[in-house]
Scaffold this motif. Structure first.
Motif, short mmCIF file in Angstrom:
data_model
loop_
_atom_site.label_atom_id
_atom_site.label_comp_id
_atom_site.label_asym_id
_atom_site.label_seq_id
_atom_site.Cartn_x
_atom_site.Cartn_y
_atom_site.Cartn_z
N LEU A 6 0.80 -1.15 -0.04
CA LEU A 6 0.17 -0.06 0.06
C LEU A 6 0.75 1.18 -0.09
O LEU A 6 1.57 1.37 0.90
N ALA A 7 0.90 1.99 -1.12
CA ALA A 7 1.69 3.06 -1.40
C ALA A 7 1.10 4.35 -1.75
O ALA A 7 1.79 5.13 -2.47
N ALA A 8 -0.37 4.46 -1.63
CA ALA A 8 -0.93 5.70 -2.26
C ALA A 8 -0.96 6.81 -1.64
O ALA A 8 -1.34 8.01 -2.08
N GLY A 9 -0.62 6.87 -0.20
CA GLY A 9 -1.01 7.92 0.70
C GLY A 9 -0.06 8.90 0.80
O GLY A 9 0.92 9.20 -0.10
N ARG A 10 -0.56 10.31 1.26
CA ARG A 10 -0.02 11.64 1.07
C ARG A 10 1.52 11.55 2.03
O ARG A 10 2.32 12.29 1.73
N GLY A 11 1.33 10.81 3.17
CA GLY A 11 2.61 10.86 3.92
C GLY A 11 2.39 12.39 4.86
O GLY A 11 3.71 12.93 4.69
N GLU A 12 1.49 12.87 5.18
CA GLU A 12 1.31 13.90 5.78
C GLU A 12 2.11 14.29 7.12
O GLU A 12 2.65 15.60 7.26
N ARG A 13 2.40 13.15 8.02
CA ARG A 13 3.31 13.37 9.07
C ARG A 13 4.77 13.48 8.59
O ARG A 13 5.69 14.06 9.51
N LEU A 25 9.56 6.00 -0.54
CA LEU A 25 10.75 6.08 -1.17
C LEU A 25 11.77 6.88 -0.23
O LEU A 25 13.05 7.16 -0.47
N VAL A 26 11.35 7.28 1.16
CA VAL A 26 12.23 7.65 1.98
C VAL A 26 13.10 6.70 2.23
O VAL A 26 12.61 5.52 2.46
N GLU A 27 14.43 7.15 2.36
CA GLU A 27 15.59 6.07 2.69
C GLU A 27 15.69 5.61 3.92
O GLU A 27 15.76 6.58 4.95
N ILE A 28 15.84 4.34 4.51
CA ILE A 28 16.51 3.93 5.63
C ILE A 28 17.47 3.10 5.35
O ILE A 28 17.17 2.10 4.31
N ILE A 34 10.22 0.93 0.75
CA ILE A 34 9.49 0.17 -0.15
C ILE A 34 10.31 -0.93 -0.79
O ILE A 34 9.98 -2.16 -1.05
N VAL A 35 11.76 -0.60 -1.15
CA VAL A 35 12.80 -1.42 -1.59
C VAL A 35 12.93 -2.71 -0.43
O VAL A 35 12.96 -3.89 -0.90
N HIS A 36 13.09 -2.15 0.86
CA HIS A 36 13.24 -3.00 1.88
C HIS A 36 12.14 -4.17 1.85
O HIS A 36 12.31 -5.40 1.86
N HIS A 37 10.90 -3.74 1.68
CA HIS A 37 9.76 -4.75 1.63
C HIS A 37 9.80 -5.71 0.20
O HIS A 37 9.51 -6.90 0.21
#
Length: 144
Positions: A6-13, A25-28, A34-37
């Motif tokens: 599930l990757a459609a959200g805005r990411g308000e926080r 796409l934020v890197e960890i 998402i690449v980790h997943h």
């Protein structure tokens, strides 16, 4: 068994960071969440992955392509003009998910849960995996 990220959200926080990139796409640890997943799902034997997208979805599709880099096939489920929330996004993607059971995971979370365990679960309706709430959010979003 297929999987859905599930990757459609805005990411308000995470604004203003998510004004210019989708939250998954934020890197960890040097790579997008998402690449980790995708790597974990591929390692667990999932080969067909559905990803829904809306906010800056073209960036997700450009970054991940068809999934061949990770040995999976990515099927895209676009949601326009606005994200459909969790249930709506899954409902819209049902034709891509097929008739059998599927795994759904949020694309903007960190987990090291062994997805291979879920391939062996037999259930009639749904199997929900919950983890303890972190100390910084002890009440969490859900609880039993």
């Amino acid at each position: 068994m297929r999987a859905m990220i599930l990757a459609a959200g805005r990411g308000e926080r995470l604004r203003p960071l998510t004004d210019r990139m989708p939250k998954p796409l934020v890197e960890i640890h040097g790579k997008p969440l998402i690449v980790h997943h995708i790597e974990a799902l591929s390692g667990a034997g999932f080969r067909e992955i559905v990803i829904n997208h809306c906010h800056l979805g073209d960036m997700l599709m450009d970054a991940l392509g068809d999934g061949s880099e990770w040995g999976v096939n990515i099927h895209w489920s676009g949601e326009r003009p606005a994200a459909l929330e969790t249930g709506g996004g899954i409902f819209q993607a049902l034709s891509l998910l097929g008739n059998g059971p599927f795994l759904a995971v949020n694309g903007d979370i960190w987990t090291d849960y062994p997805f291979a365990r879920l391939r062996a679960v037999k259930c009639d309706r749904a199997h929900l995996v919950m983890v303890p709430n972190p100390a910084h959010n002890a009440a969490g979003d859900f609880s039993l």
